[in-house]
Scaffold this motif. Structure first.
Motif, PDB file in Angstrom:
ATOM      1  N   ALA A   1      28.372  39.396  33.762  1.00 15.60           N
ATOM      2  CA  ALA A   1      28.125  40.059  32.849  1.00 15.60           C
ATOM      3  C   ALA A   1      27.539  41.055  33.318  1.00 15.60           C
ATOM      4  CB  ALA A   1      27.291  39.860  31.217  1.00 15.60           C
ATOM      5  N   ASP A   2      26.553  41.543  34.068  1.00 15.51           N
ATOM      6  CA  ASP A   2      25.277  41.895  34.673  1.00 15.51           C
ATOM      7  C   ASP A   2      25.837  43.089  35.770  1.00 15.51           C
ATOM      8  OD1 ASP A   2      25.200  40.091  36.099  1.00 15.51           O
ATOM      9  OD2 ASP A   2      23.198  40.662  36.497  1.00 15.51           O
ATOM     10  N   HIS A   3      27.618  42.755  36.408  1.00 17.09           N
ATOM     11  CA  HIS A   3      27.544  43.566  36.829  1.00 17.09           C
ATOM     12  C   HIS A   3      28.906  43.551  36.913  1.00 17.09           C
ATOM     13  CE1 HIS A   3      24.875  40.826  39.328  1.00 17.09           C
ATOM     14  NE2 HIS A   3      25.209  41.560  40.354  1.00 17.09           N
ATOM     15  N   THR A   4      29.157  43.720  35.102  1.00 18.30           N
ATOM     16  CA  THR A   4      30.796  43.981  35.039  1.00 18.30           C
ATOM     17  C   THR A   4      30.544  45.985  35.764  1.00 18.30           C
ATOM     18  OG1 THR A   4      31.095  41.713  33.836  1.00 18.30           O
ATOM     19  CG2 THR A   4      32.281  44.195  33.435  1.00 18.30           C
ATOM     20  N   ASP A   5      29.913  46.370  34.361  1.00 17.72           N
ATOM     21  CA  ASP A   5      30.133  48.090  35.472  1.00 17.72           C
ATOM     22  C   ASP A   5      29.603  47.952  36.426  1.00 17.72           C
ATOM     23  OD1 ASP A   5      29.626  48.002  32.532  1.00 17.72           O
ATOM     24  OD2 ASP A   5      27.397  48.809  32.885  1.00 17.72           O
ATOM     25  N   GLU A   6      29.282  47.545  37.598  1.00 19.96           N
ATOM     26  CA  GLU A   6      29.237  48.226  38.974  1.00 19.96           C
ATOM     27  C   GLU A   6      30.685  47.874  39.332  1.00 19.96           C
ATOM     28  OE1 GLU A   6      26.662  47.392  42.806  1.00 19.96           O
ATOM     29  OE2 GLU A   6      26.060  46.417  41.322  1.00 19.96           O
ATOM     30  N   VAL A   7      31.442  46.206  39.425  1.00 17.71           N
ATOM     31  CA  VAL A   7      33.000  46.056  39.686  1.00 17.71           C
ATOM     32  C   VAL A   7      33.838  47.310  38.978  1.00 17.71           C
ATOM     33  CG1 VAL A   7      34.450  44.400  39.370  1.00 17.71           C
ATOM     34  CG2 VAL A   7      31.712  43.677  39.955  1.00 17.71           C
ATOM     35  N   VAL A   8      33.621  47.267  37.732  1.00 18.50           N
ATOM     36  CA  VAL A   8      34.533  48.571  37.177  1.00 18.50           C
ATOM     37  C   VAL A   8      34.726  50.132  37.681  1.00 18.50           C
ATOM     38  CG1 VAL A   8      34.973  49.704  35.266  1.00 18.50           C
ATOM     39  CG2 VAL A   8      34.907  47.406  34.787  1.00 18.50           C
ATOM     40  N   ARG A   9      32.862  50.244  38.278  1.00 19.00           N
ATOM     41  CA  ARG A   9      33.111  51.513  38.621  1.00 19.00           C
ATOM     42  C   ARG A   9      33.815  51.602  40.413  1.00 19.00           C
ATOM     43  NH1 ARG A   9      27.696  51.822  36.692  1.00 19.00           N
ATOM     44  NH2 ARG A   9      26.899  50.420  38.410  1.00 19.00           N
ATOM     45  N   THR A  10      33.229  50.761  40.764  1.00 18.57           N
ATOM     46  CA  THR A  10      34.268  49.981  41.888  1.00 18.57           C
ATOM     47  C   THR A  10      36.282  50.215  41.756  1.00 18.57           C
ATOM     48  OG1 THR A  10      32.517  48.661  42.654  1.00 18.57           O
ATOM     49  CG2 THR A  10      34.538  48.601  44.018  1.00 18.57           C
ATOM     50  N   ILE A  11      36.016  49.760  41.160  1.00 15.45           N
ATOM     51  CA  ILE A  11      37.647  49.731  40.989  1.00 15.45           C
ATOM     52  C   ILE A  11      38.376  51.178  40.427  1.00 15.45           C
ATOM     53  CG2 ILE A  11      39.659  48.965  39.285  1.00 15.45           C
ATOM     54  CD1 ILE A  11      38.146  46.005  39.191  1.00 15.45           C
ATOM     55  N   GLU A  12      37.332  51.351  39.867  1.00 13.06           N
ATOM     56  CA  GLU A  12      37.677  53.211  39.091  1.00 13.06           C
ATOM     57  C   GLU A  12      37.808  54.141  40.442  1.00 13.06           C
ATOM     58  OE1 GLU A  12      36.974  53.219  34.611  1.00 13.06           O
ATOM     59  OE2 GLU A  12      35.512  53.947  35.939  1.00 13.06           O
ATOM     60  N   ARG A  13      37.302  54.019  41.204  1.00  8.53           N
ATOM     61  CA  ARG A  13      37.005  55.022  41.916  1.00  8.53           C
ATOM     62  C   ARG A  13      37.855  54.717  43.900  1.00  8.53           C
ATOM     63  NH1 ARG A  13      31.357  52.923  43.548  1.00  8.53           N
ATOM     64  NH2 ARG A  13      31.677  51.435  45.500  1.00  8.53           N
ATOM     65  N   THR A  14      38.712  53.726  43.784  1.00  6.55           N
ATOM     66  CA  THR A  14      39.605  53.436  44.450  1.00  6.55           C
ATOM     67  C   THR A  14      40.846  53.928  43.991  1.00  6.55           C
ATOM     68  OG1 THR A  14      38.133  51.152  44.786  1.00  6.55           O
ATOM     69  CG2 THR A  14      40.304  51.160  45.461  1.00  6.55           C
ATOM     70  N   VAL A  15      41.299  54.663  45.232  1.00  7.55           N
ATOM     71  CA  VAL A  15      42.527  55.217  44.435  1.00  7.55           C
ATOM     72  C   VAL A  15      43.213  54.126  45.311  1.00  7.55           C
ATOM     73  CG1 VAL A  15      44.423  56.572  45.954  1.00  7.55           C
ATOM     74  CG2 VAL A  15      41.930  57.692  46.104  1.00  7.55           C
ATOM     75  N   GLY A  16      44.559  53.962  44.071  1.00  4.60           N
ATOM     76  CA  GLY A  16      45.401  53.224  43.849  1.00  4.60           C
ATOM     77  C   GLY A  16      45.406  52.300  43.109  1.00  4.60           C
ATOM     78  N   THR A  17      44.955  52.132  42.323  1.00  2.00           N
ATOM     79  CA  THR A  17      44.504  51.406  40.980  1.00  2.00           C
ATOM     80  C   THR A  17      45.574  51.868  40.171  1.00  2.00           C
ATOM     81  OG1 THR A  17      42.205  51.677  40.190  1.00  2.00           O
ATOM     82  CG2 THR A  17      42.406  50.379  42.786  1.00  2.00           C
ATOM     83  N   THR A  18      44.968  50.470  39.112  1.00  2.00           N
ATOM     84  CA  THR A  18      45.755  51.454  37.803  1.00  2.00           C
ATOM     85  C   THR A  18      46.062  49.433  36.765  1.00  2.00           C
ATOM     86  OG1 THR A  18      47.251  51.729  36.677  1.00  2.00           O
ATOM     87  CG2 THR A  18      48.353  50.395  38.601  1.00  2.00           C
ATOM     88  N   HIS A  19      45.958  49.478  35.583  1.00  2.00           N
ATOM     89  CA  HIS A  19      46.258  48.423  34.751  1.00  2.00           C
ATOM     90  C   HIS A  19      44.890  48.228  34.839  1.00  2.00           C
ATOM     91  CE1 HIS A  19      50.711  48.512  35.535  1.00  2.00           C
ATOM     92  NE2 HIS A  19      50.229  49.994  34.601  1.00  2.00           N
ATOM     93  N   LEU A  20      43.835  48.720  34.373  1.00  2.00           N
ATOM     94  CA  LEU A  20      42.318  47.754  34.567  1.00  2.00           C
ATOM     95  C   LEU A  20      42.174  47.871  33.476  1.00  2.00           C
ATOM     96  CD1 LEU A  20      39.622  47.716  35.551  1.00  2.00           C
ATOM     97  CD2 LEU A  20      39.154  49.859  34.648  1.00  2.00           C
ATOM     98  N   ALA A  21      41.816  46.075  33.336  1.00  2.00           N
ATOM     99  CA  ALA A  21      41.644  45.381  31.652  1.00  2.00           C
ATOM    100  C   ALA A  21      40.059  44.782  31.793  1.00  2.00           C
ATOM    101  CB  ALA A  21      42.499  44.827  31.206  1.00  2.00           C
ATOM    102  N   VAL A  22      39.351  44.943  30.644  1.00  2.00           N
ATOM    103  CA  VAL A  22      38.578  44.111  30.787  1.00  2.00           C
ATOM    104  C   VAL A  22      37.676  43.332  29.550  1.00  2.00           C
ATOM    105  CG1 VAL A  22      35.635  44.598  30.786  1.00  2.00           C
ATOM    106  CG2 VAL A  22      36.428  45.818  32.140  1.00  2.00           C
ATOM    107  N   LEU A  23      37.899  42.165  29.850  1.00  2.00           N
ATOM    108  CA  LEU A  23      37.594  41.348  28.115  1.00  2.00           C
ATOM    109  C   LEU A  23      36.205  40.777  28.423  1.00  2.00           C
ATOM    110  CD1 LEU A  23      41.063  40.999  29.479  1.00  2.00           C
ATOM    111  CD2 LEU A  23      41.153  39.133  27.991  1.00  2.00           C
ATOM    112  N   PRO A  24      35.392  41.158  27.643  1.00  2.00           N
ATOM    113  CA  PRO A  24      33.853  40.426  27.914  1.00  2.00           C
ATOM    114  C   PRO A  24      34.071  39.179  27.398  1.00  2.00           C
ATOM    115  CG  PRO A  24      34.027  42.895  26.936  1.00  2.00           C
ATOM    116  CD  PRO A  24      35.692  42.494  27.240  1.00  2.00           C
ATOM    117  N   GLY A  25      33.090  38.538  28.270  1.00  2.00           N
ATOM    118  CA  GLY A  25      32.866  37.245  28.115  1.00  2.00           C
ATOM    119  C   GLY A  25      33.495  36.150  27.571  1.00  2.00           C
TER     120      GLY A  25
END
Length: 312
Positions: free
Chosen positions: A10-34
């Motif tokens: 949980a304490d790394h989710t924001d960093e992982v999401v930012r990494t995905i969002e700044r990578t060209v070619g990514t889509t359909h991002l979904a986060v299910l907390p817990g």
């Protein structure tokens, strides 16, 4: 497209999401907390264009997600989405040219492990080829080439050299050496049994063999064909063109050479045995050389593309 299923602390989710969002070619991002229980954490899902997949996976591993959580990657057979089409258009290069190094290492690790199944396939292929060389039957030779599993360890050696993985190199070499030694030893016994049954004869081995005589007469063509096959086989493993691997298997004379060496050894013909072993080693060397150079070339080319696979 590739589908990534990530279990993230949980304490790394924001960093992982930012990494995905700044990578060209990514889509359909979904986060299910817990949502994750073992290991505990958040479940993050996304799709990424194949040509951007290796960079994203490397970045996620750099965050330690392969140790603290989980990274699962699946090929998407069909994705009906305008967002997916845009992601593929935005990512540089072509999907068929992309190399997923972690996937390649995982595949070669599995294929290069010395196992009962691996030795069984290699032995059966060598025995089929033994029938082919005695009968001078090209159909049996081609069939034996297709059955032989030796390209897996060869690809493992190439991958280990490029990625500097000494354990993979040792595992692959053990699979090659022990596998061929066991297959040839069992084929010697098989050929003697066939001789006792009157199905193999020394006269057939020493007779005119226009279709299979090449397996114990190595020349420069053997080396050239091995180089071409090694390059083609490596490309088939690293791209979406995996169907080409069958053609690679039936273009080199590794298994037929091993079979001819075994049959000749059973009859005490050291001349044919020596020539067949030379043919075998020449093909193995050529495949490893070409495969390694192909992987190095791919690594350099994709390393140059990497800085462009980032959003501003």
């Amino acid at each position: 497209m590739l589908h990534l299923r990530l279990i993230v602390p949980a304490d790394h989710t924001d960093e992982v999401v930012r990494t995905i969002e700044r990578t060209v070619g990514t889509t359909h991002l979904a986060v299910l907390p817990g949502a994750a229980r073992d290991p505990a954490g958040d479940l993050v899902l996304c799709d990424v264009a194949r040509e951007a997949g290796d960079g994203l996976i490397s970045d996620l591993c750099a965050l330690g997600l392969d140790r603290s959580g989980s990274i699962a990657v699946e090929d998407i057979g069909l994705s009906l989405s305008a967002h997916a089409e845009k992601a593929e258009d935005d990512a540089p290069g072509e999907a068929a040219d992309a190399v997923l190094w972690d996937q390649l290492q995982d595949a070669t690790h599995e294929e290069s492990t010395l196992s009962v199944t691996y030795v069984a396939f290699l032995t059966l292929a060598t025995m089929i080829a033994a029938c082919g060389v005695v009968l001078d039957n090209a159909v049996l030779i081609v069939g034996a080439m297709a059955v032989g599993p030796e390209f897996g360890p060869l690809a493992g050696v190439c991958t280990a050299l490029v990625q500097r993985r000494p354990r993979l190199a040792v595992r692959s070499l053990v699979a090659l050496l022990v596998g061929f030694a066991a297959a040839m030893a069992l084929t010697v016994v098989f050929s003697l049994a066939m001789d006792a049954a009157g199905l193999f004869t020394e006269e057939r081995l020493h007779g005119d063999r226009p279709n299979t005589g090449f397996v114990y007469a190595p020349d420069w063509f053997s080396f050239v064909v091995g180089l071409l096959a090694g390059a083609a086989g490596t490309l088939s493993l690293t791209s979406a063109k995996s169907g080409a691997l069958v053609g690679v298997a039936i273009s080199v004379t590794t298994v037929p050479a091993a079979a001819n060496a075994a049959v000749a050894l059973g009859y005490g013909d050291l001349g044919q045995t020596k020539g067949s072993v030379e043919q075998l080693l020449l093909n193995l060397l050529a495949i490893v050389l070409a495969g390694t150079l192909t992987l190095l070339t791919q690594k350099v080319l994709w390393a140059r593309r990497r800085p462009r696979v980032r959003r501003a």
